[in-house]
Design a protein around this motif. Structure first.
Motif, PDB file in Angstrom:
ATOM      1  N   LYS A 123       8.106  10.907 -14.956  1.00  0.00           N
ATOM      2  CA  LYS A 123       6.861  10.341 -15.456  1.00  0.00           C
ATOM      3  C   LYS A 123       7.055   8.960 -15.783  1.00  0.00           C
ATOM      4  CE  LYS A 123       5.254  10.412 -19.382  1.00  0.00           C
ATOM      5  NZ  LYS A 123       5.440   9.412 -20.641  1.00  0.00           N
ATOM      6  N   ASP A 124       8.292   8.524 -16.771  1.00  0.00           N
ATOM      7  CA  ASP A 124       8.441   7.171 -17.194  1.00  0.00           C
ATOM      8  C   ASP A 124       8.876   6.439 -16.150  1.00  0.00           C
ATOM      9  OD1 ASP A 124       7.732   7.900 -19.817  1.00  0.00           O
ATOM     10  OD2 ASP A 124       9.761   8.311 -20.356  1.00  0.00           O
ATOM     11  N   LEU A 125       9.747   6.830 -15.152  1.00  0.00           N
ATOM     12  CA  LEU A 125      10.054   6.014 -14.085  1.00  0.00           C
ATOM     13  C   LEU A 125       9.218   5.874 -13.113  1.00  0.00           C
ATOM     14  CD1 LEU A 125      12.900   4.948 -12.943  1.00  0.00           C
ATOM     15  CD2 LEU A 125      13.229   6.964 -11.797  1.00  0.00           C
ATOM     16  N   LEU A 126       8.547   6.928 -12.684  1.00  0.00           N
ATOM     17  CA  LEU A 126       7.349   6.642 -11.805  1.00  0.00           C
ATOM     18  C   LEU A 126       6.453   5.760 -12.256  1.00  0.00           C
ATOM     19  CD1 LEU A 126       7.538  10.403  -9.964  1.00  0.00           C
ATOM     20  CD2 LEU A 126       8.120   8.081  -8.979  1.00  0.00           C
ATOM     21  N   LEU A 127       6.020   5.989 -13.388  1.00  0.00           N
ATOM     22  CA  LEU A 127       4.892   5.101 -13.883  1.00  0.00           C
ATOM     23  C   LEU A 127       5.359   3.691 -14.175  1.00  0.00           C
ATOM     24  CD1 LEU A 127       2.011   5.825 -15.355  1.00  0.00           C
ATOM     25  CD2 LEU A 127       3.034   6.007 -17.506  1.00  0.00           C
ATOM     26  N   GLY A 128       6.647   3.319 -14.265  1.00  0.00           N
ATOM     27  CA  GLY A 128       7.128   1.924 -14.172  1.00  0.00           C
ATOM     28  C   GLY A 128       6.950   1.513 -12.782  1.00  0.00           C
ATOM     29  N   LEU A 129       7.311   2.338 -11.799  1.00  0.00           N
ATOM     30  CA  LEU A 129       6.926   1.969 -10.360  1.00  0.00           C
ATOM     31  C   LEU A 129       5.450   1.808 -10.140  1.00  0.00           C
ATOM     32  CD1 LEU A 129       8.378   1.674  -7.626  1.00  0.00           C
ATOM     33  CD2 LEU A 129       8.028   4.086  -7.251  1.00  0.00           C
ATOM     34  N   PHE A 130       4.676   2.468 -10.779  1.00  0.00           N
ATOM     35  CA  PHE A 130       3.374   2.260 -10.364  1.00  0.00           C
ATOM     36  C   PHE A 130       2.892   0.901 -11.105  1.00  0.00           C
ATOM     37  CE2 PHE A 130      -0.989   2.848 -12.287  1.00  0.00           C
ATOM     38  CZ  PHE A 130      -1.682   2.976 -11.127  1.00  0.00           C
ATOM     39  N   PHE A 131       3.182   0.595 -12.203  1.00  0.00           N
ATOM     40  CA  PHE A 131       2.636  -0.864 -12.906  1.00  0.00           C
ATOM     41  C   PHE A 131       3.570  -1.851 -12.021  1.00  0.00           C
ATOM     42  CE2 PHE A 131       2.345   1.578 -17.003  1.00  0.00           C
ATOM     43  CZ  PHE A 131       0.990   1.663 -16.810  1.00  0.00           C
ATOM     44  N   ASP A 137       0.890  -1.191  -0.130  1.00  0.00           N
ATOM     45  CA  ASP A 137      -0.138   0.032   0.208  1.00  0.00           C
ATOM     46  C   ASP A 137       0.896   1.264   0.181  1.00  0.00           C
ATOM     47  OD1 ASP A 137      -2.179  -1.377  -0.003  1.00  0.00           O
ATOM     48  OD2 ASP A 137      -2.390  -1.233   2.124  1.00  0.00           O
ATOM     49  N   GLU A 138       1.931   1.162   0.815  1.00  0.00           N
ATOM     50  CA  GLU A 138       2.830   2.485   0.854  1.00  0.00           C
ATOM     51  C   GLU A 138       3.542   2.616  -0.684  1.00  0.00           C
ATOM     52  OE1 GLU A 138       5.542   2.157   4.077  1.00  0.00           O
ATOM     53  OE2 GLU A 138       4.046   2.118   5.495  1.00  0.00           O
ATOM     54  N   VAL A 139       3.880   1.391  -1.144  1.00  0.00           N
ATOM     55  CA  VAL A 139       4.656   1.617  -2.485  1.00  0.00           C
ATOM     56  C   VAL A 139       3.639   2.259  -3.482  1.00  0.00           C
ATOM     57  CG1 VAL A 139       5.855   0.370  -4.218  1.00  0.00           C
ATOM     58  CG2 VAL A 139       6.132  -0.158  -1.982  1.00  0.00           C
ATOM     59  N   LEU A 140       2.466   1.561  -3.287  1.00  0.00           N
ATOM     60  CA  LEU A 140       1.486   1.997  -4.287  1.00  0.00           C
ATOM     61  C   LEU A 140       1.186   3.353  -4.219  1.00  0.00           C
ATOM     62  CD1 LEU A 140      -0.282   1.117  -6.579  1.00  0.00           C
ATOM     63  CD2 LEU A 140      -2.161   0.271  -4.934  1.00  0.00           C
ATOM     64  N   HIS A 141       1.038   3.900  -2.969  1.00  0.00           N
ATOM     65  CA  HIS A 141       0.730   5.372  -2.778  1.00  0.00           C
ATOM     66  C   HIS A 141       1.817   6.247  -3.384  1.00  0.00           C
ATOM     67  CE1 HIS A 141      -1.163   8.761  -0.866  1.00  0.00           C
ATOM     68  NE2 HIS A 141       0.104   9.229  -0.296  1.00  0.00           N
ATOM     69  N   LEU A 142       2.907   5.913  -3.074  1.00  0.00           N
ATOM     70  CA  LEU A 142       4.236   6.766  -3.754  1.00  0.00           C
ATOM     71  C   LEU A 142       4.270   6.568  -5.284  1.00  0.00           C
ATOM     72  CD1 LEU A 142       6.724   8.346  -3.555  1.00  0.00           C
ATOM     73  CD2 LEU A 142       7.833   5.902  -3.136  1.00  0.00           C
ATOM     74  N   ALA A 143       3.862   5.425  -5.620  1.00  0.00           N
ATOM     75  CA  ALA A 143       3.939   4.866  -7.105  1.00  0.00           C
ATOM     76  C   ALA A 143       2.602   6.038  -8.201  1.00  0.00           C
ATOM     77  CB  ALA A 143       3.714   3.630  -7.332  1.00  0.00           C
ATOM     78  N   GLU A 144       1.775   6.247  -7.410  1.00  0.00           N
ATOM     79  CA  GLU A 144       0.789   6.965  -7.913  1.00  0.00           C
ATOM     80  C   GLU A 144       1.155   8.163  -8.494  1.00  0.00           C
ATOM     81  OE1 GLU A 144      -2.496   7.504  -5.202  1.00  0.00           O
ATOM     82  OE2 GLU A 144      -3.257   5.287  -5.449  1.00  0.00           O
ATOM     83  N   PHE A 145       2.308   8.743  -8.151  1.00  0.00           N
ATOM     84  CA  PHE A 145       3.006  10.089  -8.655  1.00  0.00           C
ATOM     85  C   PHE A 145       3.027   9.772 -10.117  1.00  0.00           C
ATOM     86  CE2 PHE A 145       3.554  11.850  -4.612  1.00  0.00           C
ATOM     87  CZ  PHE A 145       3.273  13.297  -4.869  1.00  0.00           C
ATOM     88  N   GLY A 146       3.473   8.497 -10.591  1.00  0.00           N
ATOM     89  CA  GLY A 146       3.678   8.120 -11.980  1.00  0.00           C
ATOM     90  C   GLY A 146       2.440   8.541 -12.784  1.00  0.00           C
ATOM     91  N   VAL A 147       1.193   8.384 -12.190  1.00  0.00           N
ATOM     92  CA  VAL A 147      -0.103   8.871 -13.004  1.00  0.00           C
ATOM     93  C   VAL A 147      -0.354  10.198 -12.918  1.00  0.00           C
ATOM     94  CG1 VAL A 147      -2.491   8.290 -12.848  1.00  0.00           C
ATOM     95  CG2 VAL A 147      -0.990   6.465 -12.392  1.00  0.00           C
ATOM     96  N   VAL A 148       0.152  10.774 -11.675  1.00  0.00           N
ATOM     97  CA  VAL A 148       0.148  12.373 -11.615  1.00  0.00           C
ATOM     98  C   VAL A 148       0.901  13.125 -12.638  1.00  0.00           C
ATOM     99  CG1 VAL A 148       0.778  14.226 -10.158  1.00  0.00           C
ATOM    100  CG2 VAL A 148      -0.363  12.274  -9.206  1.00  0.00           C
ATOM    101  N   PHE A 149       2.249  12.539 -12.863  1.00  0.00           N
ATOM    102  CA  PHE A 149       2.822  12.909 -13.778  1.00  0.00           C
ATOM    103  C   PHE A 149       2.467  12.797 -15.268  1.00  0.00           C
ATOM    104  CE2 PHE A 149       5.985  13.547 -10.480  1.00  0.00           C
ATOM    105  CZ  PHE A 149       6.829  14.515 -10.755  1.00  0.00           C
ATOM    106  N   LEU A 150       1.912  11.568 -15.400  1.00  0.00           N
ATOM    107  CA  LEU A 150       1.213  11.479 -16.773  1.00  0.00           C
ATOM    108  C   LEU A 150       0.199  12.029 -17.068  1.00  0.00           C
ATOM    109  CD1 LEU A 150       1.120   9.298 -19.364  1.00  0.00           C
ATOM    110  CD2 LEU A 150      -0.803   8.036 -17.914  1.00  0.00           C
TER     111      LEU A 150
END
Length: 606
Positions: free
Chosen positions: A269-277, A52-65
């Protein structure tokens, strides 16, 4: 080594290993990230906990997208695509949301509001997944590629009101009142309004000041501050952070710093979106594959089939031919990354229980897994249909004779035809692509379906009585075959040819064709002239440079033809020609300076 540092190493190693393998298998990077998450997550090797913590941080990938998407939302671009976006994209989202919402109610037993949210979430396709696959296959500019882009664009826009409405839809639960939902929605509107006003009067002046420092690292920091700061404001107001990032992007869409912002934000965006996936892959409940495999497979195939059928029908309604409609359905039949965001937000607002969201997330993920196979199957079926179906009969040409025959009615032949028509010069236009014939006829063009490289077709076009043949065929071998056919059977015809490039020009010269135009030569010279004009050169300087370059290049084209088959000698001649051209330009500049000096000397003093 600290635990957090170990986790960073695990994330990076998983991405570096899994994504190239997925790319090699033509599965796409998104699926590679998802598989990497599954492997390192709690249902795999268990290398990473606290999903859950990782997913919360990784949502910034969607934010940047969404910030990048906002930067692309220029009014002019939206207006040009309005019919495809609203017609094709709007109908797809509405129709698919309704059908999938009803299916969620029947299959999963969800109440009306949760089923509606599920339908809206599942109606969205994966922007990152679909566009990457289209780009890898070189189909972004195809009919189905442009249609897919319009649909995905509308879907990305639709995410914003869906996320904004979730607080209102959650009204009526035990801990949230209707009035509370209304207040939240009104609060969201107020904060967005303040953001728009503040952004207009603050963001652009700030960027102007930062750009004046000419320090790249400060500009990057400012770009990150805009995205993260806007997200923080929205989160503090209890609103979707992705919504704030999108609004910030739209505010800067017409800014002169748009491209610089996009270039600076895109790597993050690319890095954080990868983390999100990866985080989404970690959160996939693999226990569902063991406990409910049949239901999961049925839901996945049902989701893909429903979306594909609706997409196919809408594509045909908007004029796409059957193969393009099938391709479009295959590319966009999966669920999308924004479904994860919408479903997690819906769980936070108590519209779903976690088990229901897990089942939908697993369904979306599986739909992504089967997309490459669906695309390959659609392409194979289209090839089979093209081979199995009988080719349409060539058109019967009219009896009247015309002085010009145009072979090929694409972007070159079409312009030739328009100019001849304007001068009231008769012509017969032949095009071997039936789809192109159907397309241009819709705009009133007189063109016949026929292969100009066939002798009987040329005779039907009365080539024996025509005066000029315009070879505007783009395919090099076909154009050369046509030239040989005409020279053998209709030697009186003057041939005016289109050359794709210098090599094509040499092969035309081999066959005795000396009147041709390289298709990008003159437009490139004109573009160079426009570039010099933008740099402040005078009109006389530009015209002299253009004339000098054109005459020099055309003379060297004939000279280099003698050594066209000797690559070493040709390369040496090209280098000599480049040096000679520079000398010519220097001589012209010297003569112009001398003329100016003489003019100043002759001018009377006082």
């Amino acid at each position: 080594m600290s635990a957090s540092l170990v986790e960073i190493v695990v994330f990076l190693a998983a991405a570096v290993i899994a994504v190239p393998i997925a790319q090699r298998l033509k599965l796409g990077s998104v699926l590679g990230y998802l598989l990497a998450g599954v492997i390192i997550g709690p249902w795999g090797l268990g290398l990473i906990g606290q999903v859950d913590e990782v997913l919360h941080l990784a949502e910034f990938g969607v934010v940047f997208l969404l910030f990048i998407i906002g930067l692309e939302m220029q009014p002019r671009r939206l207006w040009a695509l309005r019919k495809a976006i609203l017609g094709l994209g709007g109908l797809q989202v509405v129709a698919t949301s309704v059908v999938l919402g009803v299916a969620a109610h029947w299959v999963m037993g969800l109440p009306f509001l949760p089923a509606s949210v599920a339908g809206a979430a599942l109606a969205l396709s994966s922007t990152a997944f679909a566009l990457q696959m289209l780009a890898e296959r070189g189909e972004l500019t195809s009919r189905h590629g442009r249609g897919a882009f319009a649909i995905l664009l509308f879907q990305d826009l639709a995410v914003i009101p869906i996320l904004a409405l979730l607080p209102l839809l959650s009204a009526g639960h035990a801990d949230i009142s209707v009035m509370g939902g209304l207040i939240k929605t009104a609060k969201a509107a107020g904060v967005i309004g303040a953001l728009v006003v503040g952004g207009h009067y603050v963001l652009k002046p700030v960027l102007r000041v930062v750009a004046a420092t000419r320090m790249q690292e400060i500009f990057i920091a400012t770009a990150l501050l805009i995205v993260v700061g806007t997200a923080a404001i929205m989160e503090a107001a209890g609103i979707s952070v992705a919504l704030g990032a999108f609004v910030a992007g739209v505010l800067l869409a017409d800014s002169e710093y748009r491209h610089e912002l996009e270039a600076n934000v895109d790597p993050f965006k690319d890095l954080l979106l990868g983390l999100f996936f990866i985080a989404v892959g970690m959160s996939i409940n693999l226990g569902l594959f063991a406990s409910q495999p049949v239901m999961l497979i049925e839901m996945t195939l049902g989701l893909f089939a429903i979306k594909a059928i609706i997409l196919f029908g809408l594509a045909r309604r908007h004029g796409l031919v059957f193969p393009a409609a099938r391709n479009l359905a295959a590319y966009l039949g999966q669920g999308g990354e924004f479904a994860f965001v919408i479903l997690s937000t819906a769980v936070a607002h108590h519209l779903f229980v976690q088990a229901e969201a897990d089942l939908l997330v697993a369904t979306v993920t599986l739909s992504m897994v089967i997309t490459p196979a669906a695309v390959a199957a659609a392409a194979a079926y289209n090839r089979w249909r093209a081979g199995a179906s009988k080719a349409p009969e060539y058109d019967t040409l009219e009896e009247s004779q015309h002085p010009v025959i145009i072979a090929g009615f694409g972007r070159v032949g079409g312009i030739v035809a328009r100019m001849l028509r304007a001068k009231r010069i008769g012509f017969v236009a032949l095009e071997a692509n039936p789809a192109q014939v159907d397309f241009v006829r819709r705009f009133g063009a007189r063109v016949y379906y026929g292969d100009a490289s066939r002798l009987e077709m040329l005779r039907a076009a009365h080539a024996e009585e025509a005066k000029v043949l315009v070879v505007a065929i783009g395919e090099i071998e076909t154009s050369l075959r046509l030239v040989h056919l005409v020279q053998t059977n209709f030697p009186h015809l003057k041939i005016v040819a289109r050359a794709r490039d210098r090599r094509h020009a040499y092969r035309l010269m081999d066959q005795g064709v000396m009147v041709f135009q390289r298709e990008t030569f003159l437009s490139s010279i004109a573009l160079a002239g426009d570039t010099m004009k933008a740099l402040g050169l005078s009109r006389d300087e530009i015209e002299t440079a253009k004339t000098t370059f054109r005459s020099h290049d055309e003379a060297r084209l004939a000279e280099h033809y003698e050594v066209a088959d000797d690559e070493e000698r040709l390369a040496r001649r090209v280098r000599e020609a480049a040096a000679e051209l520079e000398s010519l330009f220097e001589r012209d500049e010297a003569e112009a300076d001398a003329d100016d000096s003489r003019a100043n000397t002759k001018r009377p003093k006082g």
